[in-house]
Each structure stands twice: as structure tokens, then as C-alpha cells.
Design a protein around this motif. Sequence first.
Motif, PDB file in Angstrom:
ATOM      1  N   ASP A   1      19.769  31.608  35.527  1.00  0.00           N
ATOM      2  CA  ASP A   1      19.102  30.335  35.221  1.00  0.00           C
ATOM      3  C   ASP A   1      19.086  30.117  33.709  1.00  0.00           C
ATOM      4  O   ASP A   1      19.086  28.985  33.244  1.00  0.00           O
ATOM      5  CB  ASP A   1      17.673  30.360  35.764  1.00  0.00           C
ATOM      6  CG  ASP A   1      17.647  30.469  37.277  1.00  0.00           C
ATOM      7  OD1 ASP A   1      18.320  29.647  37.939  1.00  0.00           O
ATOM      8  OD2 ASP A   1      16.978  31.391  37.795  1.00  0.00           O
ATOM      9  N   VAL A   2      19.027  31.209  32.983  1.00  0.00           N
ATOM     10  CA  VAL A   2      19.034  31.162  31.521  1.00  0.00           C
ATOM     11  C   VAL A   2      19.829  32.363  31.021  1.00  0.00           C
ATOM     12  O   VAL A   2      19.686  33.464  31.555  1.00  0.00           O
ATOM     13  CB  VAL A   2      17.597  31.242  30.943  1.00  0.00           C
ATOM     14  CG1 VAL A   2      17.624  31.457  29.437  1.00  0.00           C
ATOM     15  CG2 VAL A   2      16.802  30.000  31.306  1.00  0.00           C
TER      16      VAL A   2
ATOM     17  N   MET B   1      12.647  33.215  37.965  1.00  0.00           N
ATOM     18  CA  MET B   1      13.781  32.812  37.126  1.00  0.00           C
ATOM     19  C   MET B   1      14.682  34.016  36.871  1.00  0.00           C
ATOM     20  O   MET B   1      14.204  35.112  36.636  1.00  0.00           O
ATOM     21  CB  MET B   1      13.261  32.244  35.791  1.00  0.00           C
ATOM     22  CG  MET B   1      14.338  31.535  35.017  1.00  0.00           C
ATOM     23  SD  MET B   1      13.649  30.442  33.757  1.00  0.00           S
ATOM     24  CE  MET B   1      12.670  31.545  32.792  1.00  0.00           C
ATOM     25  N   ARG B   2      15.959  33.748  36.931  1.00  0.00           N
ATOM     26  CA  ARG B   2      16.939  34.812  36.672  1.00  0.00           C
ATOM     27  C   ARG B   2      17.449  34.678  35.234  1.00  0.00           C
ATOM     28  O   ARG B   2      18.125  33.705  34.893  1.00  0.00           O
ATOM     29  CB  ARG B   2      18.103  34.704  37.649  1.00  0.00           C
ATOM     30  CG  ARG B   2      17.744  35.072  39.085  1.00  0.00           C
ATOM     31  CD  ARG B   2      18.803  34.572  40.051  1.00  0.00           C
ATOM     32  NE  ARG B   2      18.947  33.114  39.964  1.00  0.00           N
ATOM     33  CZ  ARG B   2      19.794  32.392  40.693  1.00  0.00           C
ATOM     34  NH1 ARG B   2      20.573  32.992  41.571  1.00  0.00           N
ATOM     35  NH2 ARG B   2      19.872  31.084  40.542  1.00  0.00           N
ATOM     36  N   ILE B   3      17.091  35.638  34.430  1.00  0.00           N
ATOM     37  CA  ILE B   3      17.484  35.625  33.027  1.00  0.00           C
ATOM     38  C   ILE B   3      18.555  36.698  32.816  1.00  0.00           C
ATOM     39  O   ILE B   3      18.403  37.825  33.291  1.00  0.00           O
ATOM     40  CB  ILE B   3      16.272  35.919  32.120  1.00  0.00           C
ATOM     41  CG1 ILE B   3      15.156  34.899  32.387  1.00  0.00           C
ATOM     42  CG2 ILE B   3      16.678  35.941  30.655  1.00  0.00           C
ATOM     43  CD1 ILE B   3      13.828  35.258  31.748  1.00  0.00           C
ATOM     44  N   THR B   4      19.603  36.342  32.139  1.00  0.00           N
ATOM     45  CA  THR B   4      20.628  37.324  31.791  1.00  0.00           C
ATOM     46  C   THR B   4      20.725  37.392  30.273  1.00  0.00           C
ATOM     47  O   THR B   4      20.717  36.358  29.593  1.00  0.00           O
ATOM     48  CB  THR B   4      21.982  36.932  32.402  1.00  0.00           C
ATOM     49  OG1 THR B   4      21.873  37.019  33.832  1.00  0.00           O
ATOM     50  CG2 THR B   4      23.096  37.864  31.933  1.00  0.00           C
TER      51      THR B   4
ATOM     52  N   SER C   1       9.983  36.784  37.231  1.00  0.00           N
ATOM     53  CA  SER C   1      11.362  36.616  36.763  1.00  0.00           C
ATOM     54  C   SER C   1      12.069  37.962  36.720  1.00  0.00           C
ATOM     55  O   SER C   1      11.454  39.003  36.514  1.00  0.00           O
ATOM     56  CB  SER C   1      11.373  36.010  35.357  1.00  0.00           C
ATOM     57  OG  SER C   1      10.800  34.723  35.366  1.00  0.00           O
ATOM     58  N   THR C   2      13.370  37.916  36.917  1.00  0.00           N
ATOM     59  CA  THR C   2      14.166  39.132  36.776  1.00  0.00           C
ATOM     60  C   THR C   2      15.071  38.988  35.549  1.00  0.00           C
ATOM     61  O   THR C   2      15.475  37.887  35.179  1.00  0.00           O
ATOM     62  CB  THR C   2      15.046  39.366  38.017  1.00  0.00           C
ATOM     63  OG1 THR C   2      15.869  38.216  38.216  1.00  0.00           O
ATOM     64  CG2 THR C   2      14.193  39.605  39.250  1.00  0.00           C
ATOM     65  N   VAL C   3      15.325  40.121  34.939  1.00  0.00           N
ATOM     66  CA  VAL C   3      16.151  40.139  33.732  1.00  0.00           C
ATOM     67  C   VAL C   3      17.328  41.074  33.975  1.00  0.00           C
ATOM     68  O   VAL C   3      17.133  42.241  34.326  1.00  0.00           O
ATOM     69  CB  VAL C   3      15.354  40.629  32.503  1.00  0.00           C
ATOM     70  CG1 VAL C   3      16.240  40.651  31.264  1.00  0.00           C
ATOM     71  CG2 VAL C   3      14.118  39.761  32.286  1.00  0.00           C
ATOM     72  N   THR C   4      18.522  40.557  33.826  1.00  0.00           N
ATOM     73  CA  THR C   4      19.713  41.406  33.898  1.00  0.00           C
ATOM     74  C   THR C   4      20.273  41.541  32.486  1.00  0.00           C
ATOM     75  O   THR C   4      20.546  40.537  31.818  1.00  0.00           O
ATOM     76  CB  THR C   4      20.772  40.801  34.837  1.00  0.00           C
ATOM     77  OG1 THR C   4      20.195  40.663  36.138  1.00  0.00           O
ATOM     78  CG2 THR C   4      22.002  41.703  34.909  1.00  0.00           C
TER      79      THR C   4
ATOM     80  N   ASP D   1      11.675  28.796  25.990  1.00  0.00           N
ATOM     81  CA  ASP D   1      11.251  27.387  25.971  1.00  0.00           C
ATOM     82  C   ASP D   1      12.415  26.478  25.596  1.00  0.00           C
ATOM     83  O   ASP D   1      12.618  25.420  26.208  1.00  0.00           O
ATOM     84  CB  ASP D   1      10.106  27.190  24.963  1.00  0.00           C
ATOM     85  CG  ASP D   1       8.796  27.771  25.478  1.00  0.00           C
ATOM     86  OD1 ASP D   1       8.719  28.076  26.696  1.00  0.00           O
ATOM     87  OD2 ASP D   1       7.860  27.941  24.671  1.00  0.00           O
ATOM     88  N   LEU D   2      13.162  26.893  24.581  1.00  0.00           N
ATOM     89  CA  LEU D   2      14.317  26.098  24.156  1.00  0.00           C
ATOM     90  C   LEU D   2      15.325  25.996  25.299  1.00  0.00           C
ATOM     91  O   LEU D   2      15.882  24.917  25.573  1.00  0.00           O
ATOM     92  CB  LEU D   2      14.954  26.725  22.910  1.00  0.00           C
ATOM     93  CG  LEU D   2      16.230  26.065  22.363  1.00  0.00           C
ATOM     94  CD1 LEU D   2      16.024  24.570  22.107  1.00  0.00           C
ATOM     95  CD2 LEU D   2      16.693  26.760  21.077  1.00  0.00           C
ATOM     96  N   ALA D   3      15.534  27.106  25.992  1.00  0.00           N
ATOM     97  CA  ALA D   3      16.483  27.108  27.113  1.00  0.00           C
ATOM     98  C   ALA D   3      16.009  26.174  28.215  1.00  0.00           C
ATOM     99  O   ALA D   3      16.798  25.389  28.768  1.00  0.00           O
ATOM    100  CB  ALA D   3      16.656  28.537  27.646  1.00  0.00           C
ATOM    101  N   LEU D   4      14.699  26.231  28.538  1.00  0.00           N
ATOM    102  CA  LEU D   4      14.176  25.379  29.611  1.00  0.00           C
ATOM    103  C   LEU D   4      14.246  23.915  29.207  1.00  0.00           C
ATOM    104  O   LEU D   4      14.527  23.043  30.040  1.00  0.00           O
ATOM    105  CB  LEU D   4      12.740  25.801  29.948  1.00  0.00           C
ATOM    106  CG  LEU D   4      12.646  27.228  30.521  1.00  0.00           C
ATOM    107  CD1 LEU D   4      11.194  27.638  30.756  1.00  0.00           C
ATOM    108  CD2 LEU D   4      13.458  27.345  31.821  1.00  0.00           C
ATOM    109  N   GLU D   5      14.026  23.662  27.934  1.00  0.00           N
ATOM    110  CA  GLU D   5      14.139  22.295  27.418  1.00  0.00           C
ATOM    111  C   GLU D   5      15.581  21.796  27.582  1.00  0.00           C
ATOM    112  O   GLU D   5      15.823  20.669  28.027  1.00  0.00           O
ATOM    113  CB  GLU D   5      13.727  22.306  25.942  1.00  0.00           C
ATOM    114  CG  GLU D   5      13.744  20.953  25.255  1.00  0.00           C
ATOM    115  CD  GLU D   5      13.594  21.109  23.737  1.00  0.00           C
ATOM    116  OE1 GLU D   5      12.823  22.002  23.295  1.00  0.00           O
ATOM    117  OE2 GLU D   5      14.293  20.381  23.003  1.00  0.00           O
ATOM    118  N   LEU D   6      16.539  22.669  27.247  1.00  0.00           N
ATOM    119  CA  LEU D   6      17.944  22.283  27.366  1.00  0.00           C
ATOM    120  C   LEU D   6      18.335  22.095  28.822  1.00  0.00           C
ATOM    121  O   LEU D   6      19.203  21.284  29.157  1.00  0.00           O
ATOM    122  CB  LEU D   6      18.839  23.349  26.714  1.00  0.00           C
ATOM    123  CG  LEU D   6      18.681  23.481  25.191  1.00  0.00           C
ATOM    124  CD1 LEU D   6      19.428  24.702  24.668  1.00  0.00           C
ATOM    125  CD2 LEU D   6      19.188  22.211  24.495  1.00  0.00           C
TER     126      LEU D   6
END
Lengths: 325, 325
Positions: free
Chosen positions: B201-202, B1-4, B32-35, B317-322
Motif C-alpha cells: 500500500d505504501v 496497511m501493507r508497508i514495504t 499494519s505489516t512491514v516487509t 502521512d505524505l504517502a497517504l496524502e499522495l
Amino acid sequence: MRITALAGGVGGARFLRGLRAHLDRTPELADSTVTVIGNTGDDITLFGLRVCPDLDTILYTLGGGVHEGQGWGRADETFRVQGELAAYGAVPQWFHLGDQDFGTHVVRSQWLGQGLSLSEVTARLAERWGLPQQGVTLLPMTDSPVETHVVVDEGEGPRAVHFQEWWVRMQAKVPASRFVAVGMDQATAAPGVLDAIRQADVVLLPPSNPVVSIGIILGVPGVRDALRGATAPVVGVSPLISGAPVRGHADACLQAIGLESTTAAVAGLYADFLDGWLVAPEDEGTVTGLPRLAVRGRPLLMTDVDATADIAGAALDLALELKQR
Amino acid sequence: MRITALAGGVGGARFLRGLRAHLDRTPELADSTVTVIGNTGDDITLFGLRVCPDLDTILYTLGGGVHEGQGWGRADETFRVQGELAAYGAVPQWFHLGDQDFGTHVVRSQWLGQGLSLSEVTARLAERWGLPQQGVTLLPMTDSPVETHVVVDEGEGPRAVHFQEWWVRMQAKVPASRFVAVGMDQATAAPGVLDAIRQADVVLLPPSNPVVSIGIILGVPGVRDALRGATAPVVGVSPLISGAPVRGHADACLQAIGLESTTAAVAGLYADFLDGWLVAPEDEGTVTGLPRLAVRGRPLLMTDVDATADIAGAALDLALELKQR
């Protein structure tokens, strides 16, 4: 009495501290002022900061902050900034700056970046080290950026490196074929430098390196002419004893410019303006061919401040004697 | 997952460390990667050196070098360089930089002086702190020099001071009437910043200061538009609990721009792009008038890495739910 001295790093700084001690212990000389013209050819920009090794050695030595054992840098030093720079992979890593020393370079660079000249910056630094209270004024030889480069050959053909790289990284062991003061053609003497020579009662040359310290200062436009025309006697202290430098690599520097490593050869470099020459007793008979030069022999090892004060006193006595003539 | 994530200093850095811990302990998320898009409005030139407080806090925190107690600066720090600067009378003296910290600023300034962009410099610094191995990329919001200035009135009429002077010297106690991101009109987003938002992704907003950290990043041309247009859910973590900032001076900053110090007011600042909002349980009923916003209540105190990982996990979790909607 107004004394002007040309000085490099450790040898010059120690001599100046001895000179000041001699003046302080001699009532009729105690209110003398000393103007020091410092070599800036050693200056280098490291990690984006301007480092002036010779000026700093003089400041630290006269101000009581120097590392006595090594003769340069700060006493009680730590190396945390440098450790971080190494961790980040910053280069070069062959020049080790201490944390307290970094403080000097950071503030110098800050002030230079604000547009102050090196003279102005040096005066500010000197205040912190109490030079004005000692009657000592430290002038950089020039405010123009001048850097001594050294032509060396490590086996892949000749190339020029910064003096510090030759002196520190190569420990002057790679034979040098030339010294070039890059920027000298654009340089002018810093404010006060030429007047300090012209108006001096006595001019002294401490036992600094004749090639890369005194020699570089002599290359500043007008300095050599001012010395030739000075009404004050010019007295030097030999940096060599029986041909060997007391410290540093004066022998390697002399060889690089095609000279023998002798006190006579050094006197020859100064022949056009030198009036008195203080040499070690064993060298007294070796300086020939300079009939106008007054040569005196005495022990020249600057073992401690008292011994150095004696040497400075002898140089001053010789100058005063020449003044009477 | 790409998290920014958009991040300021201490709060952002601690959240990111918790996020990384949560990802590492969750097998399906471990790769997952975090930017991170870091705020550079706090940046300041001190003693001629470029200091990037928020970026450094993130580097030190993720790299394990941060002073845990204060949340910024280096652990096991000494202050010898700063002591020397004080002795020389360098200004300002209200910002205290440690010796290890100086290493960062010296090498950053050196590299910037060599022509590298802040992005390039930050990438080099991040390597030393092991961010690439963690799958974390730290991007400054912009490579252009942007500085947040604060309009204050200390009794002699309004004047603008650098954000750091207000935050550190005045401890945000002098009322601010305006924040101005000087240089923002000339700024562009740093390479990768807008793509990191568009391709995520989030998108997460850590509990950073909504005005002087996240708010400044949102002012970078294109960033707010990219968030509005993002296909990824944007989930934020409230920096306020019952109206009080957990740390820092978010309340004073909100007051300065004419807002109440409430989690609802902060959500209002993000209303045009925010999808989910994690708040403290006691604040859960207070966010009204934003019908499209998914609000969740849970304890938000980042007391240690585990607790922070739980918070980051809840945001994720909230983000994945949304995302499922």
C-alpha cells in the motif's frame, strides 16, 4: 632422544605435560624431542565447525591454557556464543563450547576450508601454544576425516551415534555394543606419523583410553605394523588402577568390546607390540600370560605435574632399561 | 496497511524501529505489516563464516539487542573469540566481531551449510528476535551471494576491495572510483521481494545510503522495474541534511559515482519511481527539476525512537496524502 607417544585427550595430555617436565628437569634429556600422534576419532563437526577435542586438549594442556579442574577446555572460559546458539535454537545443545574454545574451532574450520590439511592446521595451532619451542610436535593420526561411532540401544533397537554423543550426552551410561571408526577404510596415516614410530628411540603409550583413543590410533593403516616393527622399545602406562579407570569411561569401553576392565586386558590389546607395562602396585601380579612383557608396579595417580613427571620418568627408565637388553 | 521498505544498515534499522513505534502508537495503523527488503551487498565471509551486517543490524535493532551507542552489533558485547583468532594469527583483523555476534554468524553459516537459503535462514533468525510478532518480515534482497566491491587506489594503481574493507579498514577515506555488485548478474530477487513491492500500500525508502545500500538493492533484477510499476506511492527520507550524511559515508559514495553530495542528487537517483521526498527544512528549496515529486521539509534527526517515529509518521502521512490524489 626422540620420543614418540600415542595420545588421546585428558589422560594423554597430562601425561605428556609430565613427560615434558621430566625431560626439562633431567639435564641429559632436556634436548629430547617428543612427537605426539593424536587421536582424531573424537573429532566432530558442531555448528558447522570442526572440533578436535583430543588435539585441543593436548594443545591447551601443553600450552598452559587448559582448565585444570576439568582437564579439557580453556581456563577462565565464558559461554556467550553457545548462549546465542541456544537462543537461536541451533542443535546440538549437549556439547558446550566456550568462547575461547570457539576461537580455535573457527580458525581451524577457516583454514581447513582454505584447503589446508588437518596436519597443517594443527601445526599452526601448535605454534600459538608454543609446542615447537618445547620440542613437541603434535601430529593428528590422519588427515582424513575419521569419526568414531558407537552402536547403542536406548530401548528402540540398535543405532549408531557419534562417539561424542555417547560420551558427553549419554555419559557412556547407555551400553555400547560396538565402536566403528567411520572413514578409517579410506584413511592413511598423516605425514610423519609412521616415520615417527619407525625412527623413535622410545615409544610411549600414555594412560589414554585403550579402546576409543589408543585403539582408534592403532586402527590407522600402518600404525600397528609400524609399532610391531619398531626398533624402539614400546612402553605403556596402564589407564586402569585395580580395574577402575582413573578418569573417563575406559571400563565401559572395554566391556563394550567384550573384555574385562583390567590392566591385564589392556596389556592384551597391545600384546603384539608392547615391551614394557607400567601398572599400579596392586596390579603388578595380575598381568600373566605375556612372558616377554616387562611389567613394573608404581603409583600411577597423576595428581599434579610433579607426580606425573615421576610416572613419565619411570616409563622412560623402563624403556631405557629394555633398550639395554 | 501493507508497508514495504528498502533498507541498509544503521539508518534503515533505526527508521524501521521508529516506523514500528509510530504504527504501534496509532490505533488505526497498529495492525499494519512491514516487509523489509534488506541490502545484502555488505555481506562478507569472515573466518569462514557468513556475515550479513545490514540484516543483522535490522534484527538486533528491532529485537532490542543492538548496541545503541554505535548503532550496530550487540549491546553488552565481549570479544573473546576475536581475541583468540588474533592470537592464532587469523586474518583479517580489521573487522571486529563480538562473541554474541559470532553466535549469529556461526548459526547462519551452519544453516546455510545445511542447504537453507539466506531467506530461510533470515526468517529463522528473525523469529528469535521477535519480528513476526511485530508484524515485520525481513527479506534479503536476494538469496544469491552478491558482494559490493569498491575500486580504490591507495597509490599502487586501482584495485577492487570488498566494501567492508573500504568502509571499515579504510573508513571510506581512500577515494573510491567505482562500486561493483559482484554476482549481481547471476542474482534474482529473493522470494517475496518483488511481490512485496507490487502488493504494497505504501513503499518507503528509509534514510539509508543511496549508493551502497538502496542503490545496491535497486540493482537486483526486477526491483527497480517493480518500483516503477508500483501502484503504491513511493516515499523516501533524505539521508543527507545540508549535504552532510547524518552518519556513515554517503557523501564519499556519492562523490565516487560522480554526484554532488546533496539531497537533490539523491532524489535524482530515485527520480524514475520516487513520488514523495522528505527532506530537512533547510533543504526544502533545493530539490528542483523534478516537478512530479512532492517534497516536504521537516527535521530529520533520528535522535531517539520518538523523534524517529515522528519522521516515519511524516513519511507515511505524505504517502497517504499522495495516495489520495
